[in-house]
Design a protein around this motif. Structure first.
Motif, PDB file in Angstrom:
ATOM      1  N   TYR A  32       3.751 -12.747   2.104  1.00  0.00           N
ATOM      2  CA  TYR A  32       4.407 -11.583   1.519  1.00  0.00           C
ATOM      3  C   TYR A  32       3.960 -11.440   0.073  1.00  0.00           C
ATOM      4  O   TYR A  32       3.273 -12.311  -0.472  1.00  0.00           O
ATOM      5  CB  TYR A  32       5.940 -11.695   1.603  1.00  0.00           C
ATOM      6  CG  TYR A  32       6.493 -13.019   1.119  1.00  0.00           C
ATOM      7  CD1 TYR A  32       6.707 -14.065   2.002  1.00  0.00           C
ATOM      8  CD2 TYR A  32       6.799 -13.210  -0.231  1.00  0.00           C
ATOM      9  CE1 TYR A  32       7.203 -15.283   1.567  1.00  0.00           C
ATOM     10  CE2 TYR A  32       7.301 -14.420  -0.671  1.00  0.00           C
ATOM     11  CZ  TYR A  32       7.502 -15.459   0.233  1.00  0.00           C
ATOM     12  OH  TYR A  32       7.977 -16.658  -0.200  1.00  0.00           O
ATOM     13  N   ARG A  95       7.634  -7.269  -0.416  1.00  0.00           N
ATOM     14  CA  ARG A  95       6.891  -6.511   0.588  1.00  0.00           C
ATOM     15  C   ARG A  95       6.220  -7.490   1.536  1.00  0.00           C
ATOM     16  O   ARG A  95       5.676  -8.513   1.099  1.00  0.00           O
ATOM     17  CB  ARG A  95       5.838  -5.636  -0.098  1.00  0.00           C
ATOM     18  CG  ARG A  95       5.635  -4.273   0.510  1.00  0.00           C
ATOM     19  CD  ARG A  95       4.469  -3.568  -0.112  1.00  0.00           C
ATOM     20  NE  ARG A  95       4.753  -3.117  -1.477  1.00  0.00           N
ATOM     21  CZ  ARG A  95       3.824  -2.579  -2.264  1.00  0.00           C
ATOM     22  NH1 ARG A  95       2.606  -2.456  -1.859  1.00  0.00           N
ATOM     23  NH2 ARG A  95       4.150  -2.183  -3.478  1.00  0.00           N
ATOM     24  N   SER A  96       6.253  -7.186   2.846  1.00  0.00           N
ATOM     25  CA  SER A  96       5.575  -8.072   3.792  1.00  0.00           C
ATOM     26  C   SER A  96       4.825  -7.252   4.814  1.00  0.00           C
ATOM     27  O   SER A  96       5.001  -6.051   4.921  1.00  0.00           O
ATOM     28  CB  SER A  96       6.583  -8.979   4.495  1.00  0.00           C
ATOM     29  OG  SER A  96       7.263  -8.253   5.510  1.00  0.00           O
ATOM     30  N   ASP A  97       3.994  -7.930   5.588  1.00  0.00           N
ATOM     31  CA  ASP A  97       3.179  -7.272   6.598  1.00  0.00           C
ATOM     32  C   ASP A  97       3.881  -7.196   7.941  1.00  0.00           C
ATOM     33  O   ASP A  97       3.313  -6.709   8.905  1.00  0.00           O
ATOM     34  CB  ASP A  97       1.859  -8.026   6.780  1.00  0.00           C
ATOM     35  CG  ASP A  97       0.721  -7.364   6.020  1.00  0.00           C
ATOM     36  OD1 ASP A  97      -0.237  -8.068   5.672  1.00  0.00           O
ATOM     37  OD2 ASP A  97       0.811  -6.147   5.800  1.00  0.00           O
ATOM     38  N   ASN A 100       6.529  -2.728   8.372  1.00  0.00           N
ATOM     39  CA  ASN A 100       5.910  -1.704   7.545  1.00  0.00           C
ATOM     40  C   ASN A 100       5.446  -2.344   6.237  1.00  0.00           C
ATOM     41  O   ASN A 100       6.253  -2.660   5.375  1.00  0.00           O
ATOM     42  CB  ASN A 100       6.913  -0.586   7.262  1.00  0.00           C
ATOM     43  CG  ASN A 100       6.367   0.461   6.320  1.00  0.00           C
ATOM     44  OD1 ASN A 100       5.192   0.428   5.951  1.00  0.00           O
ATOM     45  ND2 ASN A 100       7.222   1.390   5.921  1.00  0.00           N
ATOM     46  N   ALA A 101       4.131  -2.520   6.128  1.00  0.00           N
ATOM     47  CA  ALA A 101       3.599  -3.262   4.981  1.00  0.00           C
ATOM     48  C   ALA A 101       3.814  -2.537   3.664  1.00  0.00           C
ATOM     49  O   ALA A 101       3.820  -3.162   2.611  1.00  0.00           O
ATOM     50  CB  ALA A 101       2.112  -3.522   5.186  1.00  0.00           C
ATOM     51  N   GLY A 102       3.959  -1.218   3.716  1.00  0.00           N
ATOM     52  CA  GLY A 102       4.127  -0.479   2.474  1.00  0.00           C
ATOM     53  C   GLY A 102       5.552  -0.441   1.985  1.00  0.00           C
ATOM     54  O   GLY A 102       5.826  -0.059   0.847  1.00  0.00           O
ATOM     55  N   LYS A 103       6.492  -0.868   2.811  1.00  0.00           N
ATOM     56  CA  LYS A 103       7.910  -0.741   2.462  1.00  0.00           C
ATOM     57  C   LYS A 103       8.316  -1.824   1.483  1.00  0.00           C
ATOM     58  O   LYS A 103       8.157  -3.007   1.756  1.00  0.00           O
ATOM     59  CB  LYS A 103       8.768  -0.833   3.717  1.00  0.00           C
ATOM     60  CG  LYS A 103      10.265  -0.784   3.447  1.00  0.00           C
ATOM     61  CD  LYS A 103      11.045  -0.893   4.744  1.00  0.00           C
ATOM     62  CE  LYS A 103      12.545  -0.876   4.495  1.00  0.00           C
ATOM     63  NZ  LYS A 103      13.293  -0.962   5.773  1.00  0.00           N
ATOM     64  N   SER A 104       8.847  -1.410   0.360  1.00  0.00           N
ATOM     65  CA  SER A 104       9.337  -2.354  -0.635  1.00  0.00           C
ATOM     66  C   SER A 104      10.850  -2.466  -0.534  1.00  0.00           C
ATOM     67  O   SER A 104      11.539  -1.454  -0.427  1.00  0.00           O
ATOM     68  CB  SER A 104       8.958  -1.886  -2.041  1.00  0.00           C
ATOM     69  OG  SER A 104       7.564  -1.873  -2.230  1.00  0.00           O
TER      70      SER A 104
ATOM     71  N   TYR B  33       5.893   8.047  -0.308  1.00  0.00           N
ATOM     72  CA  TYR B  33       7.205   7.463  -0.057  1.00  0.00           C
ATOM     73  C   TYR B  33       8.297   8.304  -0.745  1.00  0.00           C
ATOM     74  O   TYR B  33       8.101   8.784  -1.851  1.00  0.00           O
ATOM     75  CB  TYR B  33       7.290   6.049  -0.657  1.00  0.00           C
ATOM     76  CG  TYR B  33       6.152   5.121  -0.341  1.00  0.00           C
ATOM     77  CD1 TYR B  33       4.945   5.194  -1.040  1.00  0.00           C
ATOM     78  CD2 TYR B  33       6.279   4.133   0.631  1.00  0.00           C
ATOM     79  CE1 TYR B  33       3.898   4.325  -0.771  1.00  0.00           C
ATOM     80  CE2 TYR B  33       5.240   3.249   0.898  1.00  0.00           C
ATOM     81  CZ  TYR B  33       4.054   3.353   0.190  1.00  0.00           C
ATOM     82  OH  TYR B  33       3.023   2.493   0.458  1.00  0.00           O
ATOM     83  N   GLN B  48       8.511   7.207   4.812  1.00  0.00           N
ATOM     84  CA  GLN B  48       7.150   6.915   4.379  1.00  0.00           C
ATOM     85  C   GLN B  48       6.184   7.689   5.267  1.00  0.00           C
ATOM     86  O   GLN B  48       6.297   7.659   6.503  1.00  0.00           O
ATOM     87  CB  GLN B  48       6.860   5.420   4.479  1.00  0.00           C
ATOM     88  CG  GLN B  48       5.443   5.015   4.112  1.00  0.00           C
ATOM     89  CD  GLN B  48       5.224   3.525   4.272  1.00  0.00           C
ATOM     90  OE1 GLN B  48       6.162   2.747   4.250  1.00  0.00           O
ATOM     91  NE2 GLN B  48       3.966   3.120   4.427  1.00  0.00           N
ATOM     92  N   GLY B  98      -0.928   2.472   2.692  1.00  0.00           N
ATOM     93  CA  GLY B  98       0.360   1.790   2.803  1.00  0.00           C
ATOM     94  C   GLY B  98       0.217   0.320   3.152  1.00  0.00           C
ATOM     95  O   GLY B  98       0.866  -0.163   4.074  1.00  0.00           O
ATOM     96  N   ILE B 100       0.159  -3.890   2.093  1.00  0.00           N
ATOM     97  CA  ILE B 100       1.054  -4.789   1.379  1.00  0.00           C
ATOM     98  C   ILE B 100       0.671  -4.929  -0.086  1.00  0.00           C
ATOM     99  O   ILE B 100       1.514  -5.184  -0.945  1.00  0.00           O
ATOM    100  CB  ILE B 100       1.096  -6.165   2.078  1.00  0.00           C
ATOM    101  CG1 ILE B 100       2.219  -7.037   1.540  1.00  0.00           C
ATOM    102  CG2 ILE B 100      -0.258  -6.856   1.970  1.00  0.00           C
ATOM    103  CD1 ILE B 100       2.394  -8.329   2.299  1.00  0.00           C
TER     104      ILE B 100
END
Lengths: 116, 115
Positions: A32, A95-97, A100-104, B33, B48, B98, B100
């Motif tokens: 992460y 954030r993790s893979d 949803n990798a883009g989700k913070s 986002y 998103q 998008g 990591i």
């Protein structure tokens, strides 16, 4: 679900001194990223520093550095030689893979006051 | 390089009214986002987009919130009808992709007050 906790709602520091902001997180994943963001009053949130979990070396960006303790799930931000412009709300984010990798996922923030 | 643009910056409405927010991401950024930031809390992801497709809308209250990103560039977020608890700052952010590790760039936000 991952959670991020910032236990210090408010912190203050004297100009030119050092301050440390705390962040802990809860996750079962091994890979992460962790981030610290700065949000000045009425201004854009900007990235301060990021840390990849697989890296043992702590990240450093000029006066900003982190103390990443993976086993303890702790990720603190140290600001050295504090300046008046450092006054802001600081958010820790994860954030993790996994999905949803883009989700913070953000903590609730720490308001930093810098005293002249 | 121009940053993420949002409008309006402030909006005051009464409950049960409708409101829309607009976001223009950084040119070339495929991922957009929308976050909701309630006073005293950290931002929470609402939706998103990757280009014009939805990647994650698991936390979007779909009975009242909707969002679209036509042509994969600008985006609008709508609330209809608004509730008191929708009072918050709505942040738009964009990133190249998008992933990591890609940095997310935030706009100035729209502060919504529902009376």
């Amino acid at each position: 679900a991952q959670t991020v906790t910032q236990s210090q709602p408010e912190m203050s520091v004297q100009e030119a001194e050092t301050v440390t902001l705390s962040c802990t997180y809860d996750t079962s994943e091994s890979d992460y990223y962790l981030f610290w963001y700065k949000q000045p009053p009425s201004r854009q949130m900007i990235l301060v520093i990021r840390q990849e979990a697989y890296k043992q070396q702590n990240a450093t960006e000029n006066r900003f550095s982190v103390n990443f303790q993976k086993a303890a799930k702790s990720f603190s931000l140290k600001i050295s030689d504090s300046q008046l412009g450092d006054a802001a709300m600081y958010f820790c984010a994860y954030r993790s893979d996994n999905t949803n990798a883009g989700k913070s996922t953000f903590g609730d923030g720490t308001t930093l006051t810098v005293k002249p | 390089e121009a940053g993420v643009a949002q409008s309006p910056r402030y909006k005051i409405i009464e409950k049960r009214q409708s409101v829309a927010f607009w976001c223009n991401p950084i040119s070339g950024h495929a991922t957009l986002y929308w976050y909701q930031q309630i006073l005293g809390q950290g931002p929470k992801l609402l939706i998103q987009f990757q280009n014009n497709g939805v990647v994650d809308d698991s936390q979007l209250p779909k009975d009242r919130f909707s969002a679209e990103r036509l042509k994969g560039v600008d985006s609008t977020l709508k609330i209809q009808p608004a509730k008191l608890e929708d009072s918050a700052v709505y942040l738009c952010a964009s990133s190249v992709r998008g992933t990591i590790y890609n940095e997310q760039f935030f706009g100035p936000g729209t502060r919504l007050t529902v009376l």
